[in-house]
Scaffold this motif. Sequence first.
Motif, mmCIF file in Angstrom:
data_model
loop_
_atom_site.group_PDB
_atom_site.id
_atom_site.type_symbol
_atom_site.label_atom_id
_atom_site.label_comp_id
_atom_site.label_asym_id
_atom_site.label_seq_id
_atom_site.Cartn_x
_atom_site.Cartn_y
_atom_site.Cartn_z
ATOM 1 N N LEU A 148 0.814 -1.217 0.000
ATOM 2 C CA LEU A 148 0.000 0.000 0.000
ATOM 3 C C LEU A 148 0.844 1.262 0.000
ATOM 4 N N ASP A 149 1.982 1.229 0.660
ATOM 5 C CA ASP A 149 2.830 2.423 0.724
ATOM 6 C C ASP A 149 4.281 1.989 0.931
ATOM 7 N N SER A 150 4.887 1.536 -0.148
ATOM 8 C CA SER A 150 6.230 0.964 -0.078
ATOM 9 C C SER A 150 7.259 1.955 0.454
ATOM 10 N N GLN A 151 7.182 3.203 0.004
ATOM 11 C CA GLN A 151 8.233 4.163 0.339
ATOM 12 C C GLN A 151 8.191 4.598 1.812
ATOM 13 N N ARG A 152 7.051 4.421 2.469
ATOM 14 C CA ARG A 152 6.945 4.811 3.872
ATOM 15 C C ARG A 152 7.316 3.677 4.829
ATOM 16 N N ILE A 153 7.440 2.455 4.337
ATOM 17 C CA ILE A 153 7.643 1.317 5.229
ATOM 18 C C ILE A 153 8.882 1.511 6.113
ATOM 19 N N LEU A 154 8.709 1.300 7.413
ATOM 20 C CA LEU A 154 9.728 1.417 8.457
ATOM 21 C C LEU A 154 10.184 2.852 8.722
ATOM 22 N N GLN A 155 9.625 3.836 8.038
ATOM 23 C CA GLN A 155 10.065 5.207 8.274
ATOM 24 C C GLN A 155 9.633 5.654 9.669
ATOM 25 N N GLN A 156 10.584 6.127 10.450
ATOM 26 C CA GLN A 156 10.364 6.423 11.861
ATOM 27 C C GLN A 156 10.037 7.894 12.075
ATOM 28 N N THR A 157 8.969 8.128 12.801
ATOM 29 C CA THR A 157 8.620 9.482 13.237
ATOM 30 C C THR A 157 8.459 9.463 14.755
ATOM 31 N N ILE A 158 8.646 10.611 15.372
ATOM 32 C CA ILE A 158 8.584 10.711 16.833
ATOM 33 C C ILE A 158 7.529 11.733 17.235
ATOM 34 N N CYS A 159 6.650 11.346 18.168
ATOM 35 C CA CYS A 159 5.645 12.247 18.743
ATOM 36 C C CYS A 159 5.872 12.349 20.247
ATOM 37 N N TYR A 160 5.386 13.434 20.811
ATOM 38 C CA TYR A 160 5.476 13.615 22.255
ATOM 39 C C TYR A 160 4.093 13.890 22.830
ATOM 40 N N ASN A 161 3.795 13.210 23.943
ATOM 41 C CA ASN A 161 2.559 13.456 24.674
ATOM 42 C C ASN A 161 2.924 14.176 25.970
ATOM 43 N N LYS A 162 2.671 15.482 25.989
ATOM 44 C CA LYS A 162 3.087 16.305 27.124
ATOM 45 C C LYS A 162 2.335 15.932 28.401
ATOM 46 N N LYS A 163 1.080 15.546 28.262
ATOM 47 C CA LYS A 163 0.252 15.258 29.437
ATOM 48 C C LYS A 163 0.841 14.132 30.279
ATOM 49 N N PHE A 164 1.288 13.054 29.605
ATOM 50 C CA PHE A 164 1.828 11.897 30.314
ATOM 51 C C PHE A 164 3.350 11.790 30.214
ATOM 52 N N SER A 165 3.982 12.763 29.529
ATOM 53 C CA SER A 165 5.431 12.738 29.288
ATOM 54 C C SER A 165 5.857 11.500 28.502
ATOM 55 N N TRP A 166 5.010 11.087 27.569
ATOM 56 C CA TRP A 166 5.345 9.941 26.724
ATOM 57 C C TRP A 166 6.184 10.388 25.531
ATOM 58 N N THR A 167 7.083 9.510 25.137
ATOM 59 C CA THR A 167 7.748 9.631 23.842
ATOM 60 C C THR A 167 7.251 8.478 22.984
ATOM 61 N N VAL A 168 6.653 8.798 21.837
ATOM 62 C CA VAL A 168 6.038 7.787 20.978
ATOM 63 C C VAL A 168 6.826 7.682 19.676
ATOM 64 N N SER A 169 7.301 6.486 19.370
ATOM 65 C CA SER A 169 8.060 6.233 18.148
ATOM 66 C C SER A 169 7.224 5.385 17.194
ATOM 67 N N VAL A 170 6.946 5.933 16.017
ATOM 68 C CA VAL A 170 6.171 5.225 14.994
ATOM 69 C C VAL A 170 7.119 4.753 13.900
ATOM 70 N N SER A 171 7.255 3.452 13.760
ATOM 71 C CA SER A 171 7.998 2.872 12.635
ATOM 72 C C SER A 171 6.945 2.313 11.688
ATOM 73 N N TRP A 172 6.579 3.132 10.702
ATOM 74 C CA TRP A 172 5.349 2.911 9.939
ATOM 75 C C TRP A 172 5.320 1.524 9.292
ATOM 76 N N GLY A 173 4.148 0.888 9.426
ATOM 77 C CA GLY A 173 3.931 -0.416 8.819
ATOM 78 C C GLY A 173 4.553 -1.565 9.576
ATOM 79 N N TYR A 174 5.163 -1.260 10.734
ATOM 80 C CA TYR A 174 5.828 -2.307 11.501
ATOM 81 C C TYR A 174 5.455 -2.260 12.978
ATOM 82 N N ALA A 175 5.791 -1.179 13.665
ATOM 83 C CA ALA A 175 5.560 -1.133 15.109
ATOM 84 C C ALA A 175 5.501 0.297 15.616
ATOM 85 N N VAL A 176 4.808 0.453 16.756
ATOM 86 C CA VAL A 176 4.776 1.719 17.492
ATOM 87 C C VAL A 176 5.240 1.422 18.915
ATOM 88 N N GLN A 177 6.102 2.287 19.442
ATOM 89 C CA GLN A 177 6.584 2.132 20.816
ATOM 90 C C GLN A 177 6.189 3.355 21.637
#
Length: 481
Positions: free
Chosen positions: A317-346
């Motif tokens: 569906l989206d070959s070029q985005r596969i495994l591309q990592q982006t980082i989000c922050y949730n200030k409320k809970f002080s979370w760091t969220v790592s999205v490795s697209w098409g594979y896993a989220v931490q």
Amino acid sequence: MQLFQKHTKAQFLINFILVASSFCGFYVIVSVLILGTSNPKLLVHLQHSSSSQEALKSATATATTTANTTLDDIVFGIAASKSSWTKRKEYVKLWWKTNNTKGCVFLDSLPKDNDDSSSLPPLCLSQDTSRFRYTCSGGLRSAIRVARVVVETVALNHTGVKWYVFGDDDTVFFPENLVKTLSKYDHELWYYIGANSEIYEQNRLFGFGMAFGGAGFAISSSLAKVLAKVFDSCLERYPHLYGSDGRVHSCLAELGVGLTHEPGFHQVDLTGNTFGLLAAHPVTPLVSLHHSDYTDSIFPKMTRTQALQHLFKAVNLDSQRILQQTICYNKKFSWTVSVSWGYAVQIFNDHMFLPEAVNVQETFKQWKNGNVLAKTYMFNTKPFDTDPCERPTIFYLDSVSSSKNGIITSYYKRFLRDCRKERGSPNKVEVIKVVSDKLDLNIKQLLAPRRQCCDILPSSAGDKLEIAVRECKDGELIYMH
């Protein structure tokens, strides 16, 4: 006085015409017609400007040519053996596109039956290599046969070839990403493109300038044709080398060609769980993965082949985005969220600066036991905590779908014992949904890649987390706001 006025008017006219015609390539013509050779310095300047215009046109034409690279312009040479092919052909089935892919699998002997040939490359019998010496202690003589796959693939005489790509039967290619990567380069120039090992010691032993064969490597057609003509003479000089890729590298070195490094090719000289490596992929298209037989399944509770098939649901569906990592922050809970697209989220239960968040977690084991260099990697790493309660909460790809709102990927939580009772624990999240547009990288983005941004959507609540992935704005920084 009259002569001076005429000269001034003529000079004004000349300047005007030169400026107006600079975009049309008429510098030299105008200067010759009006000035003749009365001003040699100006004439030289104009000729230089004309050359610059031609160079610009040439560069534009080259960019257009390379951007038009398609899968049909690539021929694959895959090295295998009769004993390995029976099992490893399942890896090749994942990426081989019967009607669009050209090439051959080279075997030491052909199997008696090939019932599933419709979904696989044609099989070719390698030529006899007994005339070549092989003196490497502890190595396999088959390295000479595998090295000559380069010669025999060129000898297939496919027409309209821009690139020859070589790999093993356990090299999983991502064809659309391979095409995108090669589109940065001019096939009419001499290019040798690939990647090193992940292990410092492997590179030290076999060469930092060598493309490791299991990761796969590409050779431009103009270079491959010359290489094929001289390759056998090179083989005579390198009987002491261990592998096939070392022989290819040595012969290219004799031709004066060095390696062009592309981090999307992956040798995967690792064992065990490669999660850390995949979840922190470089900001570049994923081109290949190797050594699946020596590593754990990339998804829990699946066989190695099933796991790769599952990954290809997102790839398709989206070959070029596969495994591309982006980082989000949730200030409320002080979370760091790592999205490795098409594979896993931490979800990390604390605030991490981005340079730390993108480091590779050492979930894997070293390729070989040995000195400290055997566990020295070619990228920045961080330890994977032995205490499950100190690790990130991991969500693996569950499903992928496309809608008018974009591509939606859902991720399920990997089982962890409930060790965080506090409010806002990531363990309370059960499902993560990620929304993104299809990624279609242009030549500028490929040459100057930039990590994308993501937002935790305000609708996220309870056991569900929703994330949107997007291009970062000009001047936008990825940090905890």
